[in-house]
Enzyme design. Structure first.
Site, PDB file in Angstrom:
ATOM      1  N   THR A   7       2.725  -4.740   4.709  1.00  0.00           N
ATOM      2  CA  THR A   7       2.635  -4.935   6.020  1.00  0.00           C
ATOM      3  C   THR A   7       2.609  -6.357   6.488  1.00  0.00           C
ATOM      4  O   THR A   7       3.081  -6.746   7.427  1.00  0.00           O
ATOM      5  CB  THR A   7       1.672  -4.325   6.758  1.00  0.00           C
ATOM      6  N   ASP A   8       1.849  -6.977   5.379  1.00  0.00           N
ATOM      7  CA  ASP A   8       1.554  -8.513   5.882  1.00  0.00           C
ATOM      8  C   ASP A   8       2.696  -9.405   6.004  1.00  0.00           C
ATOM      9  O   ASP A   8       2.685 -10.131   7.099  1.00  0.00           O
ATOM     10  CB  ASP A   8       0.675  -9.377   4.491  1.00  0.00           C
ATOM     11  N   THR A  29       0.959  -1.271  -0.098  1.00  0.00           N
ATOM     12  CA  THR A  29      -0.153   0.092   0.036  1.00  0.00           C
ATOM     13  C   THR A  29       0.714   1.394  -0.050  1.00  0.00           C
ATOM     14  O   THR A  29       0.538   2.267  -0.779  1.00  0.00           O
ATOM     15  CB  THR A  29      -0.923   0.078   1.202  1.00  0.00           C
ATOM     16  N   LYS A  59       3.042  -8.543  13.170  1.00  0.00           N
ATOM     17  CA  LYS A  59       1.971  -7.832  12.746  1.00  0.00           C
ATOM     18  C   LYS A  59       0.681  -8.664  13.685  1.00  0.00           C
ATOM     19  O   LYS A  59       0.489  -9.707  13.492  1.00  0.00           O
ATOM     20  CB  LYS A  59       1.652  -7.986  11.152  1.00  0.00           C
TER      21      LYS A  59
HETATM   22  N1  GLU Z   1      -1.679  -7.197   1.695  1.00  0.00           N
HETATM   23  C1  GLU Z   1      -0.829  -6.307   1.195  1.00  0.00           C
HETATM   24  C2  GLU Z   1       0.466  -6.325   1.655  1.00  0.00           C
HETATM   25  O1  GLU Z   1       0.828  -6.853   2.898  1.00  0.00           O
HETATM   26  C3  GLU Z   1      -1.295  -5.054   1.123  1.00  0.00           C
HETATM   27  C4  GLU Z   1      -1.697  -4.082   2.500  1.00  0.00           C
HETATM   28  C5  GLU Z   1      -0.283  -3.694   2.946  1.00  0.00           C
HETATM   29  O2  GLU Z   1       0.435  -3.077   2.102  1.00  0.00           O
HETATM   30  O3  GLU Z   1      -0.101  -3.894   3.977  1.00  0.00           O
HETATM   31  O4  GLU Z   1       1.484  -5.992   0.771  1.00  0.00           O
END
Ligand code: GLU
Length: 425
Positions: free
Chosen positions: A162-163, A86, A239
């Site tokens: 973030t995942d 994101t 996380k």
């Molecule tokens: N799930 C995706 C990721 O981890 C998009 C959400 C985000 O950027 O945290 O890349």
């Protein structure tokens, strides 16, 4: 079609609609999708439909020779490396291809609040959602960070989904000796939402990258307010919430540091509450080899030992066991076979807090007799990354797994043979 047009591109039966961004390669078209993500689509074999011309100012009126942002000798240089997610979708790269460059102007157009804090250099290692991260991209990322530091970066910020950020941060912590901060940051809410955390996280990460802490850190919101970010050691962070902006927590301790954020008055203050590796303490080095055939398997009541059939012949297995580090006794013969077959098996705990201690109960002692390595107080995910790294870089995997290398575990204060349940805590 021209940059700035809204287009519909169909390739391999899949249609993507978005705004065409400027691209420096002829091979790929780069679209900013409606959700904010950028995607590169191979031009060959793609059908194009222009939905609306010229809907977006893509800013391609810059000087031919690149950025118009001047280098300031009084400011440190921070390398911004993007892997996707994101946060990265706020930056319109000049190309969607891997190894693409983006420059200071791209960065400042996306996050104007970063102006005046550093000189910026940018590059794209990947443009993926982090659930699609792989160990070979960790290696590309480590090499990119190494190159940026070698080229004189005073600090590095890695933009990441973030995942799986905690896994990538751990991987880099093991692969790199770094004399400067390497700070991962991401965003839980996209830039088009009023509650977006992307600007504050990016500003705080840049300030942390200018600090004296030469470790691999994760910098994310510390609370639901916009007042501070926490600086977590990459190997100890997790996380812990699907959507909150303060989803990241250091397990078993306070975060290493804090970045107080003044918001409108531009003031940002980085402070640390525990000891850390200082800037310049080690020389730059890289050990990027990994054994990638390592699995992490969680045991819960009813999980059949047949799940272990899938890891037969693998170099390594991390088990996320119960309590002090247990599995159903039916698993033990299968684990014994795996160890005898050459698989290094490491036990961690799904409790997350506390230390594995297999000397207290019979099940644990049987596991130790089977040759299982105790994962100390390693987080299971960190244990998986460390085992991948240790298998490729260490002669004595068991000893390496038990030794703290980059703050990923704390040493036992009493010898393991005298361990009791109290000391496990
Ligand atoms: N799930 C995706 C990721 O981890 C998009 C959400 C985000 O950027 O945290 O890349």
């Amino acid at each position: 079609m021209n940059p700035g047009d809204r287009v519909r591109l169909t390739h391999d039966g899949r249609t993507h609609e978005g705004v065409l961004l400027p691209s420096t390669t002829d091979d790929h078209a780069v679209l900013k999708l409606n959700g904010g993500y950028n995607v590169g689509i191979e031009r060959a074999g793609t059908t194009v439909e222009v939905v609306e011309a010229d809907v977006y100012d893509v800013g391609d009126d810059r000087a031919e020779d690149g950025s118009t942002v001047e280098f300031d000798d009084d400011l440190p240089t921070v390398a911004l490396i993007s892997t996707g997610g994101t946060i990265a979708s706020t930056v319109d790269y000049r190309t969607g291809a891997v190894t693409a460059q983006f420059d200071a102007e791209d960065v400042l157009r996306a996050v104007p609040d970063l102006a005046g804090r550093a000189n910026y250099r940018g590059r794209v290692v990947a443009n993926i959602l982090s659930e699609n991260m792989t160990p070979d991209i960790w290696q590309d990322l480590a090499r990119a960070v190494h190159e940026e530091i070698e080229a004189g970066a005073d600090g590095v910020v890695v933009m990441h989904g973030t995942d799986t950020m905690q896994f990538s941060a751990s991987a880099l912590a093991f692969m790199l000796d770094t004399p400067v901060p390497v700070v991962f940051t991401g965003s839980q809410r996209s830039a088009d939402r009023p509650s977006s955390d992307n600007v504050m996280n990016a500003v705080c990460a840049v300030e942390a990258a200018k600090s004296d802490c030469a470790e691999v850190l994760v910098c994310m919101h510390a609370s639901e307010s916009d007042d501070r970010c926490a600086l977590h050691r990459g190997t100890r962070v997790r996380k812990n919430h699907t959507s909150r902006r303060d989803a990241f927590e250091t397990v078993g301790a306070e975060p290493l540091g804090t970045v107080a954020y003044g918001g409108d008055d531009d003031s940002v203050d980085v402070s640390f509450r525990r000891q850390y590796a200082e800037r310049g303490a080690v020389g730059l080095d890289i050990a990027p080899d990994l054994a990638t055939d390592v699995e992490l398997v969680k045991f819960t009541p009813g999980t059949s030992e047949a799940v272990l059939d899938g890891v037969e012949g693998s170099a390594g297995l991390v088990i996320e066991g119960t309590g002090l580090g247990h599995v159903h006794t039916d698993w033990i013969p299968r684990i014994t076979e795996l160890v005898e077959g050459g698989t290094e098996v490491v036990m961690t705990s799904q409790c997350l807090g506390g230390r594995v201690c297999d000397r207290v109960y019979d099940t644990g002692r049987d596991l130790l007799d089977a040759g299982v390595i105790e994962g100390e107080d390693l987080l299971p995910g960190t244990a998986k990354v460390k085992l991948m790294w240790a298998l490729a870089n260490s002669e004595d995997v068991a000893a390496t797994m038990a030794s703290p290398l980059v703050g990923e575990l704390t040493e036992r204060s009493v010898p393991p043979e005298n361990h009791t349940i109290e000391e496990a805590w």
